[in-house]
Write an enzyme that holds these catalytic residues in place. Structure first.
Site, PDB file in Angstrom:
ATOM      1  N   GLY A 221       0.903  -1.157  -0.033  1.00 39.27           N
ATOM      2  CA  GLY A 221       0.008   0.196  -0.081  1.00 39.27           C
ATOM      3  C   GLY A 221       0.664   1.211   0.241  1.00 39.27           C
ATOM      4  N   GLU A 262       4.863  -6.607   0.313  1.00 44.62           N
ATOM      5  CA  GLU A 262       4.176  -7.119  -1.071  1.00 44.62           C
ATOM      6  C   GLU A 262       3.980  -5.874  -2.124  1.00 44.62           C
ATOM      7  OE1 GLU A 262       0.684  -8.616   0.370  1.00 44.62           O
ATOM      8  OE2 GLU A 262       1.567 -10.397   1.324  1.00 44.62           O
ATOM      9  N   PRO A 263       4.932  -5.206  -2.261  1.00 44.87           N
ATOM     10  CA  PRO A 263       4.707  -3.800  -3.038  1.00 44.87           C
ATOM     11  C   PRO A 263       4.489  -4.233  -4.543  1.00 44.87           C
ATOM     12  CG  PRO A 263       7.005  -4.265  -2.909  1.00 44.87           C
ATOM     13  CD  PRO A 263       6.464  -5.302  -1.929  1.00 44.87           C
ATOM     14  N   GLY A 264       3.380  -3.626  -4.892  1.00 41.61           N
ATOM     15  CA  GLY A 264       3.002  -3.708  -6.450  1.00 41.61           C
ATOM     16  C   GLY A 264       3.217  -2.136  -6.997  1.00 41.61           C
ATOM     17  N   ARG A 301      -8.267   3.807 -14.131  1.00 44.42           N
ATOM     18  CA  ARG A 301      -7.822   4.321 -12.640  1.00 44.42           C
ATOM     19  C   ARG A 301      -8.462   5.666 -12.594  1.00 44.42           C
ATOM     20  NH1 ARG A 301      -3.896   5.431 -10.698  1.00 44.42           N
ATOM     21  NH2 ARG A 301      -4.122   4.751  -8.406  1.00 44.42           N
ATOM     22  N   TYR A 305     -11.012   5.021  -9.624  1.00 42.41           N
ATOM     23  CA  TYR A 305     -10.726   5.415  -8.168  1.00 42.41           C
ATOM     24  C   TYR A 305     -10.485   6.918  -8.263  1.00 42.41           C
ATOM     25  CZ  TYR A 305      -8.626   0.788  -8.314  1.00 42.41           C
ATOM     26  OH  TYR A 305      -8.467  -0.592  -8.426  1.00 42.41           O
ATOM     27  N   CYS A 331     -18.572   4.751 -25.265  1.00 40.78           N
ATOM     28  CA  CYS A 331     -19.733   5.461 -25.158  1.00 40.78           C
ATOM     29  C   CYS A 331     -20.455   5.246 -23.710  1.00 40.78           C
ATOM     30  CB  CYS A 331     -20.700   4.775 -26.093  1.00 40.78           C
ATOM     31  SG  CYS A 331     -20.349   5.414 -27.771  1.00 40.78           S
ATOM     32  N   GLU A 332     -19.728   6.174 -22.714  1.00 37.17           N
ATOM     33  CA  GLU A 332     -20.254   6.189 -21.453  1.00 37.17           C
ATOM     34  C   GLU A 332     -19.190   7.433 -21.018  1.00 37.17           C
ATOM     35  OE1 GLU A 332     -20.166   3.547 -17.417  1.00 37.17           O
ATOM     36  OE2 GLU A 332     -20.609   2.637 -19.418  1.00 37.17           O
ATOM     37  N   TYR A 359      -1.788  -1.140 -12.564  1.00 36.13           N
ATOM     38  CA  TYR A 359      -3.183  -1.408 -12.766  1.00 36.13           C
ATOM     39  C   TYR A 359      -3.700  -0.641 -13.820  1.00 36.13           C
ATOM     40  CZ  TYR A 359      -2.375  -2.753  -7.951  1.00 36.13           C
ATOM     41  OH  TYR A 359      -2.003  -3.526  -6.860  1.00 36.13           O
TER      42      TYR A 359
HETATM   43  C1  LIG Z   1      -2.992  -5.456  -4.170  1.00 36.69           C
HETATM   44  C2  LIG Z   1      -2.150  -6.138  -3.001  1.00 36.69           C
HETATM   45  C3  LIG Z   1      -0.917  -5.627  -2.952  1.00 36.69           C
HETATM   46  C4  LIG Z   1      -0.121  -4.351  -3.581  1.00 36.69           C
HETATM   47  O1  LIG Z   1      -0.963  -3.193  -3.348  1.00 36.69           O
HETATM   48  P1  LIG Z   1      -0.093  -1.956  -4.041  1.00 36.69           P
HETATM   49  O2  LIG Z   1      -0.800  -0.869  -3.351  1.00 36.69           O
HETATM   50  O3  LIG Z   1      -0.129  -2.250  -5.474  1.00 36.69           O
HETATM   51  O4  LIG Z   1       1.417  -2.115  -3.486  1.00 36.69           O
HETATM   52  C5  LIG Z   1      -0.079  -6.375  -1.771  1.00 36.69           C
HETATM   53  N1  LIG Z   1      -0.748  -7.351  -1.237  1.00 36.69           N
HETATM   54  C6  LIG Z   1      -1.990  -7.766  -1.464  1.00 36.69           C
HETATM   55  C7  LIG Z   1      -2.407  -9.110  -0.740  1.00 36.69           C
HETATM   56  C8  LIG Z   1      -2.617  -7.376  -2.278  1.00 36.69           C
HETATM   57  O5  LIG Z   1      -4.031  -7.540  -2.492  1.00 36.69           O
END
Ligand SMILES: *Cc1c(COP(=O)(O)O)cnc(C)c1O
Length: 403
Positions: A221, A262-264, A301, A305, A331-332, A359
């Site tokens: 997050g 768990e960085p995304g 996004r 969001y 078309c929205e 994303y």
């Molecule tokens: C989506 C998710 C993440 C990644 O979140 P980010 O905000 O993209 O870093 C990590 N762990 C879990 C379990 C998730 O569902």
């Protein structure tokens, strides 16, 4: 900084066509390096949350970079294995899946994160303590940029409530389950380091219930800056605080526990650029619209969001500045941005959306029977096509024509 220049993006747009996603892989490893530096005095592991961007080439790049992988579906697990991650470097964190999917993860030998009492019970009944697992808790902490991406609060479907500890303990004890890890993930876009520290306090408290604990997973997050002057998670500070907290914990309990993340978004957001073409300029009584050859079917996004993406006109960088509303061709209602100052946009100009790595493509669809964009990955300055643009036949690929 290995940022890619707007001139390069313009060249790529001309070479590969638009709409086009471009990922600069070197920016991913720079972000990874920041994490490594911030947590260098801590026993930390980073699992890239690949739901942010899962092209197989990105996964291979992340594998070679040395990170591990967080997967939320069994197919992501299989993609990870295909990309070269060994099972011990994969964490499977699904939610609301049936037992068969968890079981498949177990057969593949990956780390399992269980987020439901019913699954915990079924797993323990079948395997007892023969296969270590991690339990996902809901710490009831409100964190996250907006409600849709907040996952740790009381109304969230994620995790097992910390208030169900008695029940968890009964199951764990009765079935002899080996709990190697505990996990929380409170959402995305968390600016405040204290949310993680608060969560960590809760985790340390939970840890006392599990004598075999090897790691605490604090999820992710981390917020990245989307607008100029945007607040971001202070990773240096987080690293320092978390390192201190674990050191303190080790002193008090004599236990050396790993911390997992768990960085995304943090890893891939800034590496991504989304390039579109201005199809039409439309002056209305209220504004000047730029209608581009894309829409929320390619980058959802902003609509989903209320996310802000910086936009630039890369084919007229010295044009005089004007105010536009940038919209898609779906078309929205399909607005990418209101009241944006851009260098004068002419029909045929190319606009780039920054921070489009996370994303972006991953949430794209064929809505309106439009084709999904191509993806290009730049590694050490060299561009590679990593996904072909959809063609018309792709729309019909799985359809069964019966009439
Ligand atoms: C989506 C998710 C993440 C990644 O979140 P980010 O905000 O993209 O870093 C990590 N762990 C879990 C379990 C998730 O569902």
């Amino acid at each position: 900084m290995a940022f890619i220049t707007n001139e390069t993006l313009l060249q790529l747009a001309k070479e590969y066509g638009t709409p086009l996603y471009v990922y600069n892989a070197n920016q991913i490893s720079e972000q990874y390096q920041k994490l490594q530096d911030a947590f260098k005095d801590c026993n930390a592991r980073f699992f890239y949350a690949c739901k942010a961007l899962s092209n197989i080439n990105i996964l291979k790049y992340v594998e070679q970079m040395g990170a591990s992988l967080d997967c939320v579906s069994i197919n992501e697990v299989k993609l990870g294995l295909r990309a070269g991650f060994t099972p011990d470097r994969i964490l499977f964190t699904p939610n609301c899946v049936d037992f068969a999917e968890i079981d498949e993860g177990k057969q593949l030998g990956v780390n399992l994160n269980i987020d439901n009492i019913s699954i915990l019970e079924q797993f323990g009944t079948k395997y007892g303590g023969s296969y270590p697992i991690c339990i996902r808790f809901n710490p009831h902490i409100m964190g996250g940029g907006n409600y849709k991406i907040s996952t740790g609060h009381i109304d969230s479907k994620f995790g097992i409530s910390i208030h169900q500890m008695r029940h968890i303990e009964r199951i764990v004890k009765t079935l002899g389950i080996n709990v190697a890890g505990i996990h929380m993930h409170t959402g995305s876009d968390i600016k405040d380091v204290n949310v993680f520290l608060q969560g960590l306090e809760v985790m340390f408290e939970l840890a006392t219930h599990f004598p075999n604990l090897k790691f605490i997973d604090l999820g992710s997050g981390f917020k990245v800056p989307y607008q100029e002057g945007d607040v971001q998670t202070d990773i240096q500070l987080l690293g320092k605080k978390v390192t201190e907290a674990f050191r303190e914990y080790a002193k008090e309990t004599g236990k050396e526990i790993q911390v997992w993340f768990e960085p995304g978004k943090f890893l891939v957001s800034e590496s991504g650029y989304f390039i579109v073409k201005a199809n039409v300029i439309k002056q209305t009584t209220a504004t000047v619209f730029v209608g581009v050859n894309s829409g929320f079917n390619h980058l959802i996004r902003p609509m989903f969001y209320d996310a802000y993406h910086r936009i630039k006109n890369i084919s007229n960088p010295n044009g005089s500045e004007r105010i536009y509303t940038v919209v898609g061709n779906i078309c929205e209602t399909d607005t990418f941005a209101w009241d944006r100052t851009l260098n004068e946009v002419r029909e045929g100009d190319f606009l780039v959306f920054y921070n489009a790595g996370a994303y972006g493509f991953e949430m794209s669809s064929n809505f309106n029977s439009r084709l999904k964009p191509a993806e290009v990955m730049v590694v050490d300055g060299e561009a590679h096509l990593i996904r072909k643009r959809d063609v018309f036949e792709d729309l019909l690929k799985n359809q069964v024509e019966v009439l």
